[in-house]
Design an enzyme around this catalytic site. Structure first.
Site, mmCIF file in Angstrom:
data_model
loop_
_atom_site.group_PDB
_atom_site.id
_atom_site.type_symbol
_atom_site.label_atom_id
_atom_site.label_comp_id
_atom_site.label_asym_id
_atom_site.label_seq_id
_atom_site.Cartn_x
_atom_site.Cartn_y
_atom_site.Cartn_z
ATOM 1 C CE1 TYR A 26 29.178 37.037 36.966
ATOM 2 C CE2 TYR A 26 28.484 35.159 38.281
ATOM 3 C CZ TYR A 26 28.435 35.875 37.105
ATOM 4 O OH TYR A 26 27.646 35.442 36.066
ATOM 5 C CD GLU A 84 30.146 25.602 49.358
ATOM 6 O OE1 GLU A 84 29.712 26.702 49.751
ATOM 7 O OE2 GLU A 84 29.477 24.555 49.442
ATOM 8 C CE1 TYR A 87 35.206 34.829 39.660
ATOM 9 C CE2 TYR A 87 37.556 34.356 39.781
ATOM 10 C CZ TYR A 87 36.522 35.232 39.527
ATOM 11 O OH TYR A 87 36.793 36.520 39.123
ATOM 12 N N GLY A 94 35.205 31.310 28.816
ATOM 13 C CA GLY A 94 35.084 30.911 27.423
ATOM 14 C C GLY A 94 36.322 30.206 26.892
ATOM 15 N N GLY A 96 37.520 27.370 28.069
ATOM 16 C CA GLY A 96 37.444 25.939 28.303
ATOM 17 C C GLY A 96 37.910 25.542 29.701
ATOM 18 C CG ASN A 125 25.540 32.697 37.201
ATOM 19 O OD1 ASN A 125 25.751 33.010 36.040
ATOM 20 N ND2 ASN A 125 26.508 32.402 38.055
ATOM 21 C CE1 TYR A 132 28.472 24.967 36.101
ATOM 22 C CE2 TYR A 132 26.630 26.025 37.179
ATOM 23 C CZ TYR A 132 27.988 25.828 37.047
ATOM 24 O OH TYR A 132 28.853 26.508 37.867
#
Length: 159
Positions: A26, A84, A87, A94, A96, A125, A132
């Site tokens: 990714y 660190e 994922y 989506g 949660g 990203n 965030y």
């Protein structure tokens, strides 16, 4: 669908490595992963663990992870928690699960008396950055991350 978060256990090492490789894909750097299942098991579950991990499960199946360790702030005089890797599998995004992992980490940080909970995110990203910010995290725009590795690290160590 039921999401739960639990501490990783040694049999999770293979799943964590799979998630690390998926994350590297990714993040457009799949060749960078040199860790092995044995290395992760030793680092996370050996006699002197370097880090800890949480696993997010959906209906009993692992769908993501968070790997973290403690750092220290001389300014606060207290340790912090550094995330660190975080994922979540694409099909579970989506759901949660990401927020559930961050909530669990925030609880660990506050329980352990950490002054800060920090992580880095790639500047391209946008989905992660938006997520965030939505939970109240603030970017540290005035800071630049530096890294020494490979030949540069060896050269400095040898000087």
């Amino acid at each position: 669908m039921s999401i739960s978060v639990r501490p990783a256990i040694e049999p999770d090492a293979a799943t964590i490595l799979r998630f690390v490789r998926d994350l590297a894909d990714y993040e457009r750097d799949p060749e960078a992963v040199v860790a092995t299942e044995v290395m992760l098991a030793q680092a996370l579950f050996g006699p002197d663990p370097a880090a800890e991990a949480l696993i997010a499960d959906m209906d009993g199946q692992p769908i993501g992870f968070a790997l973290f360790f403690h750092n220290f702030s001389t300014w606060t005089g207290r340790r912090g928690l550094y995330l660190e890797d975080l994922y979540i599998t694409p099909d579970a995004r989506g759901s949660g699960a990401g927020k559930a992992l961050l909530v669990a980490l925030a609880k660990i940080a506050t329980t352990r008396g950490c002054a800060r909970f920090e992580w880095s995110v790639l500047d391209w990203n946008d989905p992660a950055i938006g997520f965030y910010k939505s939970i109240g995290a603030q970017p540290m725009n005035e800071w630049t991350v530096f890294r020494l590795d490979g030949d540069a690290l060896a050269s400095l160590a040898a000087s």
